[in-house]
Design a protein around this motif. Structure first.
Motif, PDB file in Angstrom:
ATOM      1  N   ALA A 175       6.373 -56.529 -15.885  1.00  0.00           N
ATOM      2  CA  ALA A 175       6.822 -55.276 -16.791  1.00  0.00           C
ATOM      3  C   ALA A 175       5.770 -54.394 -17.543  1.00  0.00           C
ATOM      4  O   ALA A 175       6.110 -53.507 -18.086  1.00  0.00           O
ATOM      5  N   LEU A 176       4.594 -55.336 -17.668  1.00  0.00           N
ATOM      6  CA  LEU A 176       3.394 -54.647 -18.316  1.00  0.00           C
ATOM      7  C   LEU A 176       2.530 -53.730 -17.413  1.00  0.00           C
ATOM      8  O   LEU A 176       1.554 -52.838 -17.757  1.00  0.00           O
ATOM      9  N   VAL A 177       2.953 -53.446 -16.244  1.00  0.00           N
ATOM     10  CA  VAL A 177       2.381 -52.684 -15.026  1.00  0.00           C
ATOM     11  C   VAL A 177       2.982 -51.243 -15.431  1.00  0.00           C
ATOM     12  O   VAL A 177       3.886 -51.054 -15.650  1.00  0.00           O
ATOM     13  N   SER A 178       1.867 -50.461 -15.530  1.00  0.00           N
ATOM     14  CA  SER A 178       2.195 -49.116 -15.897  1.00  0.00           C
ATOM     15  C   SER A 178       3.409 -48.518 -14.882  1.00  0.00           C
ATOM     16  O   SER A 178       3.309 -48.644 -13.764  1.00  0.00           O
ATOM     17  N   ALA A 179       4.180 -47.801 -15.501  1.00  0.00           N
ATOM     18  CA  ALA A 179       5.619 -47.023 -14.773  1.00  0.00           C
ATOM     19  C   ALA A 179       5.043 -46.241 -13.591  1.00  0.00           C
ATOM     20  O   ALA A 179       5.620 -46.039 -12.748  1.00  0.00           O
ATOM     21  N   SER A 180       3.609 -45.785 -13.889  1.00  0.00           N
ATOM     22  CA  SER A 180       3.314 -44.670 -12.645  1.00  0.00           C
ATOM     23  C   SER A 180       2.397 -45.421 -11.597  1.00  0.00           C
ATOM     24  O   SER A 180       2.067 -44.841 -10.512  1.00  0.00           O
ATOM     25  N   HIS A 181       2.173 -46.574 -11.863  1.00  0.00           N
ATOM     26  CA  HIS A 181       1.481 -47.382 -10.781  1.00  0.00           C
ATOM     27  C   HIS A 181       2.391 -47.561  -9.481  1.00  0.00           C
ATOM     28  O   HIS A 181       3.495 -47.888  -9.634  1.00  0.00           O
ATOM     29  N   PRO A 182       1.684 -47.473  -8.345  1.00  0.00           N
ATOM     30  CA  PRO A 182       2.601 -47.562  -7.098  1.00  0.00           C
ATOM     31  C   PRO A 182       3.127 -48.965  -7.007  1.00  0.00           C
ATOM     32  O   PRO A 182       4.383 -48.933  -6.440  1.00  0.00           O
ATOM     33  N   PHE A 183       2.581 -50.008  -7.850  1.00  0.00           N
ATOM     34  CA  PHE A 183       3.497 -51.192  -7.552  1.00  0.00           C
ATOM     35  C   PHE A 183       4.561 -51.232  -8.357  1.00  0.00           C
ATOM     36  O   PHE A 183       5.444 -51.947  -8.180  1.00  0.00           O
ATOM     37  N   ALA A 184       4.419 -50.777  -9.663  1.00  0.00           N
ATOM     38  CA  ALA A 184       5.941 -50.432 -10.405  1.00  0.00           C
ATOM     39  C   ALA A 184       6.984 -49.887  -9.830  1.00  0.00           C
ATOM     40  O   ALA A 184       7.984 -50.192  -9.739  1.00  0.00           O
ATOM     41  N   ARG A 185       6.528 -48.924  -8.870  1.00  0.00           N
ATOM     42  CA  ARG A 185       7.538 -48.081  -7.910  1.00  0.00           C
ATOM     43  C   ARG A 185       8.077 -48.984  -6.980  1.00  0.00           C
ATOM     44  O   ARG A 185       9.341 -48.826  -6.571  1.00  0.00           O
ATOM     45  N   HIS A 186       7.235 -49.771  -6.189  1.00  0.00           N
ATOM     46  CA  HIS A 186       7.743 -50.637  -5.386  1.00  0.00           C
ATOM     47  C   HIS A 186       8.543 -51.843  -5.939  1.00  0.00           C
ATOM     48  O   HIS A 186       9.549 -52.105  -5.339  1.00  0.00           O
ATOM     49  N   LEU A 187       8.330 -52.337  -7.156  1.00  0.00           N
ATOM     50  CA  LEU A 187       9.355 -53.141  -7.690  1.00  0.00           C
ATOM     51  C   LEU A 187      10.774 -52.548  -7.904  1.00  0.00           C
ATOM     52  O   LEU A 187      11.664 -53.236  -8.018  1.00  0.00           O
ATOM     53  N   GLU A 188      10.777 -51.154  -8.234  1.00  0.00           N
ATOM     54  CA  GLU A 188      11.931 -50.554  -8.416  1.00  0.00           C
ATOM     55  C   GLU A 188      12.540 -50.335  -7.017  1.00  0.00           C
ATOM     56  O   GLU A 188      13.771 -50.439  -6.961  1.00  0.00           O
ATOM     57  N   HIS A 189      11.823 -50.092  -6.107  1.00  0.00           N
ATOM     58  CA  HIS A 189      12.368 -50.055  -4.604  1.00  0.00           C
ATOM     59  C   HIS A 189      13.113 -51.459  -4.182  1.00  0.00           C
ATOM     60  O   HIS A 189      14.362 -51.461  -3.787  1.00  0.00           O
ATOM     61  N   HIS A 190      12.460 -52.610  -4.642  1.00  0.00           N
ATOM     62  CA  HIS A 190      12.909 -53.833  -4.571  1.00  0.00           C
ATOM     63  C   HIS A 190      14.296 -54.172  -5.310  1.00  0.00           C
ATOM     64  O   HIS A 190      15.084 -54.554  -4.726  1.00  0.00           O
TER      65      HIS A 190
END
Length: 297
Positions: free
Chosen positions: A10-25
């Motif tokens: 949750a501390l990963v910036s929302a704009s980081h690709p990994f944050a978007r990957h977690l959203e995809h998951h």
């Protein structure tokens, strides 16, 4: 319930690709939750995965490939992984109780040293491993060693929830014959819902990458990858085992061979190591390194 892994994510910036990957998951899980393996599913495959360092978390396409590959299989009861980043003279296993990750890389953004992958107790998996190996083989549990980035990094992409017991097995030799035999000993674990994985990189010539031209695939990498792909597609284990004298570009593709040799654990764990593999990911990345990854039945 928020886990330590989820809290760190949750501390990963929302704009980081990994944050978007977690959203995809999360969207994938909401749409079609992954189903846990049962005996009705039969034998799980064994995998060989090419993985990168923390910049993998910035490559959205590669993360999607790895994640969606995992989604095609039932969720394993446990995962046993052999990583290029832990070589030893004898067989060791990581701690069966929660232990700090090994951040065995340097020079990257501090966010990667705050990442977590806190998986459940792997004691029952350790017993399965011990039961699979001969009584004459001493297996030492390193109680102060957690998963290194050759294990937790790809698993964090493929199985982000960190809710599967994971145990890492050391790489005790570079001899293909011995590694094939080790894989054969682990074959039975697949019948019990354990995903057996070898983790490395199909080509890993980091000293020879021209970082000024990261989109150019060097001949040593493409030649080695083509050779390996051909042998894998033919199920030619003997050719692969003779890599030290047969593989083109070996000196540059693998200045040291530990990123290639986990492949032999995977092949050894196959029901028939001479059956052609199923390639899940191919192509090149990071200045021309081959990300070829596959599974065996």
């Amino acid at each position: 319930m928020t886990t330590s892994t989820a809290a760190a994510d949750a501390l990963v910036s929302a704009s980081h690709p990994f944050a978007r990957h977690l959203e995809h998951h999360a969207r994938s899980q909401a749409r079609s939750p992954r189903r846990t393996w049962t005996t009705d599913d039969g034998v799980l495959p064994a995998l060989y995965i090419s993985h990168g360092a923390p910049p993998t978390f910035t490559d959205a396409a590669w993360m999607r490939q790895m994640h969606d590959w995992a989604s095609t299989m039932p969720t394993p009861r446990a995962i046993l992984i052999v990583s290029a980043h832990w070589e030893s003279d004898s067989i060791g296993i990581t701690s069966t109780v929660p232990t700090e990750l090994v951040y065995d890389f340097g020079g990257f953004d501090p966010m990667y040293y705050r990442m977590r992958y806190d998986t459940p107790d792997s004691g029952p998996l350790a017993q399965l491993v011990l039961d699979a190996l001969p009584d004459t083989v001493h297996v030492h549990e390193h109680r102060d060693r957690g998963l290194d980035h050759g294990a937790w990094l790809p698993l964090k992409v493929m199985y982000p929830d960190a809710d599967i017991p994971v145990l890492q097995l050391s790489l005790p030799t570079s001899d293909p014959t011995r590694l094939l035999a080790l894989g054969a000993r682990l074959r039975g674990l697949r019948e019990q819902g354990v995903l057996v994985m070898g983790s490395g990189f199909m080509t890993h010539g980091l000293p020879y990458i021209d970082w000024r031209r990261p989109d150019v695939v060097p001949a040593w990498s493409s030649d080695f990858d083509t050779w390996a792909a051909d042998a894998l597609d033919r199920g030619d284990v003997d050719e692969l085992a003779r890599f030290s004298t047969r593989a083109p570009g070996l000196r540059f593709a693998h200045p040291t061979v530990e990123h290639f040799t986990p492949l032999f654990v995977t092949l050894g764990a196959a029901t028939d190591p001479t059956t052609p593999v199923t390639t899940a990911i191919d192509g090149f990345i990071f200045g021309g390194l081959s990300k070829r990854s596959f599974h065996v039945a």
